[in-house]
Design an enzyme around this catalytic site. Sequence first.
Site, PDB file in Angstrom:
ATOM      1  N   LYS A 141      -4.710  73.518  22.108  1.00 26.24           N
ATOM      2  CA  LYS A 141      -4.065  73.493  23.022  1.00 26.24           C
ATOM      3  C   LYS A 141      -2.827  74.538  22.798  1.00 26.24           C
ATOM      4  O   LYS A 141      -2.105  75.341  23.699  1.00 26.24           O
ATOM      5  CB  LYS A 141      -2.756  72.503  22.005  1.00 26.24           C
ATOM      6  N   GLN A 160      -0.285  66.189  15.911  1.00 27.22           N
ATOM      7  CA  GLN A 160      -1.755  66.016  15.406  1.00 27.22           C
ATOM      8  C   GLN A 160      -2.139  64.551  14.928  1.00 27.22           C
ATOM      9  O   GLN A 160      -1.955  65.141  13.462  1.00 27.22           O
ATOM     10  CB  GLN A 160      -2.452  67.510  15.239  1.00 27.22           C
ATOM     11  N   ASP A 170       2.927  62.906  24.446  1.00 36.06           N
ATOM     12  CA  ASP A 170       0.841  62.775  24.041  1.00 36.06           C
ATOM     13  C   ASP A 170       0.929  61.256  24.677  1.00 36.06           C
ATOM     14  O   ASP A 170      -0.092  61.152  24.858  1.00 36.06           O
ATOM     15  CB  ASP A 170       1.218  61.669  22.526  1.00 36.06           C
TER      16      ASP A 170
END
Length: 295
Positions: free
Chosen positions: A53, A97, A120
Amino acid sequence: MTTQVIDGKQIAKDVRKKLKPRIAALREKGIVPGLAVVLVGEDPASQTYVNSKGKACERLKLYSETIRKDANITQEELIEIIKSLNANDKIHGILVQSPVPSHIDELAVTLTIAPEKDVDGFHPYNVGMMLLGRGALLPCTPNGILKLLEESQIDPTGKEVVIVGRSNIVGKPVAALLMQKAKIGNATVTVAHSRSINLAEITKRADILIAAIGMPEFIKADMLKDDVVIIDVGVNRVDDSSSEKGYKLVGDVDYEGCFEKASYITPVPGGVGPMTISMLMENTVTAAEKISSVM
Ligand code: NDP
């Protein structure tokens, strides 16, 4: 019918390319889209994802911050970090995460992320908006699957889509998206899971089969009808003494065995995986555009 391999790497690259003018337009206004990734603990797969990322941000010249914390961080400390990122003008996207250690309530953490920075797409506000067909920040993997279908000119309208897996991050949202009255939608969706009876009978109905199970090569050719479109979300490490790393990645679908049966198929790696990161970049840019337009 010859089987077409859906090239997720190329489609993901095209998505990133299309972001460049949007990023340039923001720069002209003095805004650099910024992504903060919070990584708790030492999980090796999570470290790899987080590094990818960061690299994707670098390539697009986005601002990125990775905040690494020990697995013993308290929930309160983690929530304070999120609150400070919510208030940080350089940051337009925040991602924690997964997985987080079991002493941390993941939902409480997600609820702390400002919905407009929830790249997200996991905050209940964004989940609700997605269900209403009004989502702006869609979850990355499901949205990436839609993009793969769109770019491969596979129209799900009226088709039987069978999704195996009902997780909050893949199965449920991809079902919600594909049933929408939308350009890439209008499908007749069935969601199967570990309690489904006669799974093979269900999967055989699929014009489009989406596997998000987490079990290596679980879907076999005799579970599918001819000319099925196969989207394999699974990423599983299996031992492989011939590889330097000692393992290889395989999907939830028996790729070799199912290849002939499929009209289209995504490989693992190189299918859904690269899309997830590109859609995250897209969400970060979208978040920056939206936040800067109301400033
Ligand atoms: P989860 O473990 O959260 O969910 C797995 C789902 O599969 C559950 O709904 C489970 O059913 C179902 N399942 C398990 N066993 C069976 C079975 N025997 N028959 C039918 N259904 C079964 O996984 P995720 O959704 O998070 O991930 C799925 C896979 O996708 C993993 O390999 C993961 O690594 C990968 N992944 C890949 C991403 C990418 O970017 N490429 C992103 C996210 C995930 P039940 O609900 O009943 O337990």
